[in-house]
Write a protein that holds these residues in place. Sequence first.
Motif, PDB file in Angstrom:
ATOM      1  N   SER A  41       0.842  -1.074  -0.149  1.00 61.76           N
ATOM      2  CA  SER A  41      -0.028   0.058   0.063  1.00 61.76           C
ATOM      3  C   SER A  41       1.001   1.317   0.098  1.00 61.76           C
ATOM      4  CB  SER A  41      -0.913  -0.008   1.384  1.00 61.76           C
ATOM      5  OG  SER A  41      -1.785  -0.947   1.162  1.00 61.76           O
ATOM      6  N   PHE A  42       0.485   2.257  -0.708  1.00 63.86           N
ATOM      7  CA  PHE A  42       1.129   3.437  -0.601  1.00 63.86           C
ATOM      8  C   PHE A  42       0.350   4.818  -0.797  1.00 63.86           C
ATOM      9  CE2 PHE A  42       0.244   2.666  -5.103  1.00 63.86           C
ATOM     10  CZ  PHE A  42      -0.228   4.020  -5.606  1.00 63.86           C
ATOM     11  N   ASN A  43       0.758   5.962  -0.357  1.00 66.41           N
ATOM     12  CA  ASN A  43       0.074   7.148  -0.312  1.00 66.41           C
ATOM     13  C   ASN A  43       1.096   8.344  -0.601  1.00 66.41           C
ATOM     14  OD1 ASN A  43       0.707   8.466   2.141  1.00 66.41           O
ATOM     15  ND2 ASN A  43      -0.638   6.704   3.144  1.00 66.41           N
ATOM     16  N   PHE A  44       0.650   9.384  -1.025  1.00 68.19           N
ATOM     17  CA  PHE A  44       1.617  10.473  -1.594  1.00 68.19           C
ATOM     18  C   PHE A  44       1.093  11.507  -0.334  1.00 68.19           C
ATOM     19  CE2 PHE A  44       1.927   8.414  -5.489  1.00 68.19           C
ATOM     20  CZ  PHE A  44       3.351   8.655  -5.764  1.00 68.19           C
ATOM     21  N   ASP A  45       2.132  12.408   0.174  1.00 68.30           N
ATOM     22  CA  ASP A  45       1.855  13.645   1.000  1.00 68.30           C
ATOM     23  C   ASP A  45       1.169  14.638   0.294  1.00 68.30           C
ATOM     24  OD1 ASP A  45       3.042  12.306   3.061  1.00 68.30           O
ATOM     25  OD2 ASP A  45       4.799  13.633   3.111  1.00 68.30           O
TER      26      ASP A  45
ATOM     27  N   GLU B 292       7.285  19.353  -4.337  1.00 65.56           N
ATOM     28  CA  GLU B 292       8.017  18.148  -3.941  1.00 65.56           C
ATOM     29  C   GLU B 292       6.786  17.471  -3.120  1.00 65.56           C
ATOM     30  OE1 GLU B 292      11.407  19.093  -2.041  1.00 65.56           O
ATOM     31  OE2 GLU B 292      10.564  18.884   0.018  1.00 65.56           O
ATOM     32  N   THR B 293       6.952  16.146  -2.969  1.00 63.60           N
ATOM     33  CA  THR B 293       5.895  15.203  -2.260  1.00 63.60           C
ATOM     34  C   THR B 293       7.064  13.993  -1.910  1.00 63.60           C
ATOM     35  OG1 THR B 293       3.698  14.251  -2.124  1.00 63.60           O
ATOM     36  CG2 THR B 293       5.031  13.973  -4.334  1.00 63.60           C
TER      37      THR B 293
ATOM     38  N   GLY C 238       7.132   0.188   4.816  1.00 70.10           N
ATOM     39  CA  GLY C 238       8.424   0.175   3.691  1.00 70.10           C
ATOM     40  C   GLY C 238       9.279   1.479   3.789  1.00 70.10           C
ATOM     41  N   GLY C 239       8.684   2.616   4.482  1.00 72.98           N
ATOM     42  CA  GLY C 239       9.486   3.897   4.817  1.00 72.98           C
ATOM     43  C   GLY C 239       8.745   4.787   3.528  1.00 72.98           C
ATOM     44  N   SER C 240       9.541   5.763   3.088  1.00 72.04           N
ATOM     45  CA  SER C 240       9.234   6.784   2.164  1.00 72.04           C
ATOM     46  C   SER C 240      10.151   7.272   1.344  1.00 72.04           C
ATOM     47  CB  SER C 240       8.717   8.090   2.955  1.00 72.04           C
ATOM     48  OG  SER C 240       9.487   8.704   3.826  1.00 72.04           O
ATOM     49  N   GLN C 241      10.021   8.193   0.227  1.00 67.76           N
ATOM     50  CA  GLN C 241      10.620   8.350  -0.792  1.00 67.76           C
ATOM     51  C   GLN C 241      10.331   9.730  -1.180  1.00 67.76           C
ATOM     52  OE1 GLN C 241      11.238   6.012  -4.153  1.00 67.76           O
ATOM     53  NE2 GLN C 241      12.793   6.961  -5.144  1.00 67.76           N
TER      54      GLN C 241
END
Length: 86
Positions: free
Chosen positions: A13-17, A60-61, A68-71
């Motif tokens: 699962s993922f999401n963006f700021d 930026e986001t 799993g952290g962030s990038q």
Amino acid sequence: VMKLENRGNDKVSFNFDPLKYDKYFTIEPTSGEVQPGSKFEVNFIFDPKDYKSRNEVEDETKINYLYGGSQLIKLRGSVPPSEVII
């Protein structure tokens, strides 16, 4: 376009700021899941609308992965100068 690939055996699962300049940039989709052994595309769209400068617009986001952290992801769009041809 950003391509996400899940080489594992469980969904990711993922999401963006949120974006600071969401008036000019759009992320589609802003969240989702990548199934095991599959790929997933995320679109970054720049639409300058009423931006009148010839300068670049930057934002930026972060993409955040559950467990799993962030990038950090940097976005840049530019508006070419207007031109009248007679």
